[in-house]
Design a protein around this motif. Sequence first.
Motif, PDB file in Angstrom:
ATOM      1  N   SER A  62       0.835  -1.201   0.000  1.00  0.00           N
ATOM      2  CA  SER A  62       0.000   0.000   0.000  1.00  0.00           C
ATOM      3  C   SER A  62       0.870   1.251   0.000  1.00  0.00           C
ATOM      4  O   SER A  62       2.045   1.213   0.375  1.00  0.00           O
ATOM      5  CB  SER A  62      -0.906   0.016   1.241  1.00  0.00           C
ATOM      6  N   LEU A  95      -8.305  -3.644  -5.003  1.00  0.00           N
ATOM      7  CA  LEU A  95      -8.500  -4.743  -4.064  1.00  0.00           C
ATOM      8  C   LEU A  95      -7.769  -6.007  -4.504  1.00  0.00           C
ATOM      9  O   LEU A  95      -7.961  -7.082  -3.920  1.00  0.00           O
ATOM     10  CB  LEU A  95     -10.001  -5.031  -3.899  1.00  0.00           C
ATOM     11  N   GLU A 103      -2.480  -2.194  -3.412  1.00  0.00           N
ATOM     12  CA  GLU A 103      -3.787  -2.193  -2.761  1.00  0.00           C
ATOM     13  C   GLU A 103      -4.104  -0.798  -2.215  1.00  0.00           C
ATOM     14  O   GLU A 103      -3.219  -0.068  -1.792  1.00  0.00           O
ATOM     15  CB  GLU A 103      -3.812  -3.220  -1.633  1.00  0.00           C
ATOM     16  N   SER A 151      -7.536   0.719  -0.029  1.00  0.00           N
ATOM     17  CA  SER A 151      -8.893   0.569   0.485  1.00  0.00           C
ATOM     18  C   SER A 151      -9.733   1.785   0.117  1.00  0.00           C
ATOM     19  O   SER A 151      -9.209   2.836  -0.276  1.00  0.00           O
ATOM     20  CB  SER A 151      -8.868   0.394   1.999  1.00  0.00           C
ATOM     21  N   GLU A 157      -8.711   4.682   2.263  1.00  0.00           N
ATOM     22  CA  GLU A 157      -7.447   5.258   1.794  1.00  0.00           C
ATOM     23  C   GLU A 157      -7.661   6.076   0.520  1.00  0.00           C
ATOM     24  O   GLU A 157      -7.101   7.175   0.376  1.00  0.00           O
ATOM     25  CB  GLU A 157      -6.435   4.139   1.548  1.00  0.00           C
ATOM     26  N   TYR A 173     -12.506   3.824  -7.832  1.00  0.00           N
ATOM     27  CA  TYR A 173     -12.673   2.366  -7.779  1.00  0.00           C
ATOM     28  C   TYR A 173     -11.916   1.648  -8.891  1.00  0.00           C
ATOM     29  O   TYR A 173     -10.818   1.185  -8.678  1.00  0.00           O
ATOM     30  CB  TYR A 173     -14.156   1.984  -7.758  1.00  0.00           C
ATOM     31  N   ASN A 180     -18.503  -5.234  -5.746  1.00  0.00           N
ATOM     32  CA  ASN A 180     -18.329  -4.389  -4.555  1.00  0.00           C
ATOM     33  C   ASN A 180     -18.728  -2.941  -4.842  1.00  0.00           C
ATOM     34  O   ASN A 180     -17.911  -2.027  -4.754  1.00  0.00           O
ATOM     35  CB  ASN A 180     -16.876  -4.454  -4.072  1.00  0.00           C
ATOM     36  N   TYR A 191     -17.768   0.039  -2.402  1.00  0.00           N
ATOM     37  CA  TYR A 191     -16.488   0.758  -2.419  1.00  0.00           C
ATOM     38  C   TYR A 191     -16.670   2.169  -2.989  1.00  0.00           C
ATOM     39  O   TYR A 191     -16.378   3.160  -2.292  1.00  0.00           O
ATOM     40  CB  TYR A 191     -15.461  -0.050  -3.214  1.00  0.00           C
TER      41      TYR A 191
END
Length: 494
Positions: A218, A255, A264, A266, A269, A294, A300, A303
């Motif tokens: 990350s 993801l 990655e 989130s 983040e 995204y 998902n 997100y």
Amino acid sequence: MKTNNKLSHTLIYLMLILAFLLSCSSSSTDEELTETPENPETPSTPSEPSGSTNDMDFWLTKGDRSAELAKQSGNLSFGSSPNSYANIEIDESKTYQTVDGFGFSLTGGSAQVINALPADKKQDLLQELFGTGTNDISISYLRISVGASDLNEAPFTYNDMPRGETDEDLSEFSIEKDREVIDLLKEIRVINPEIKIMASPWTAPVWMKDNDSFVGGSLKPEYYEVYASYWIKYLNAMQAEGIIIDALTPQNEPLHGGNNPSMEMSAVEQANFIKNNLGPALSAASIPTKIVVYDHNCDNPQYPISILNDATANAFVDGSAFHLYAGDIAALSTVHNAFPDKNVYFTEQYNSSQDDFGGTLKWHLKNVIIGSMRNWSKNALEWNLANDSGFGPHTDGGCTVCKGALTLNGSTVTRNVGYYIVAQASKFVPAGSVRIDSAIKGDLHNVAFLTPKGKKVLIVENDGSTNLPFNIKYKGKWVVTSLDAGAVGTFIWE
């Protein structure tokens, strides 16, 4: 004489019955006669297109490859003769989203194999892909990677440093490692100066990450501001090359940290990076590039919704981007319905070298082209534009079965299923077209558009297992046609 009188009476009686039956038939409305069950038990297949005038052009691709983006001969004429076929009714008074375009990702590997063609072959190919001539397919949207994707020969960013070193003032920043992509984009823009480009990174520079690796990890919070500056340098550098980036996503597949390269990120983040760093940096630099969040699977939708629920981040965000390796294409509508003032995009779906032409054509037309458009997407992009006969180049650990729309082997160009998936839309639906209303009828999946020049375009995919006849109904009249199982047709009329 008696026999002749009897025969005359019989004929008169039969004529009276026939006249009565005809008068009963003509009293029914056209709508009653044509609005029938979606799947008639034993519909007869309409004959080949015929008529004194041609009101509609018809371009066809079949799953068995007996027709590949082939313009059909004969005339398709609007009429009102009753039949028992299902209607696909077009209503241009009901409008939806404006389309930005259709196309592919121009990966580093794509650029490498296209640039290796002889100069005349390369120019002819670029004209075919991006031009608007009779034999061209008019690609109008490209996605590129910021630094390497997994379909480059090796991973890189624009600010790679020896292990253990950093470059917080970005003095070593350079886009030269992407020179092949940049120069190819310049050639493409000569053919289509209006082409839209979206940029997506597979990773930040390794020294900004918490695992010091191209794979996974990350972005360290202490480098958020530096990474925003990295973006500004990139956008300005591309503009200096004459390349305007219309939209960006902060991270490809945030993801999925198992690709080479990958990173990655989130939803929390990404929201923090956008609202505190990237958004303000773009605003301060007066760069109009759109931020699209995204850029991952349809399983998902929460997100992007969670980012858009953050009022500060929301103000900087144009919309959300999706892939369909998991989930359902209806996720685009889920996000659109939650935030109708924000756009949605469909940015990636690969073709596998292990899948057959017919099955891939059918699935991608139903989901990627028709499905994304019917769920508010501004664009529809397939994955890799071109690769070599070994499905390369790719990084160590990158995709080994991703099949380009084109396979280039020396000076030989092979057009694969991805080419036809996109071409059935891109050739006929230019940027600026507006989606208009059309009804799904059973296995006849479809989407309709009104182009800037006023043409109507209908794309239909037969998702069934038999030939299906149907009517294309517009302003009270209809054209009768049919599609074989798994075939896709694009119909164009004034």
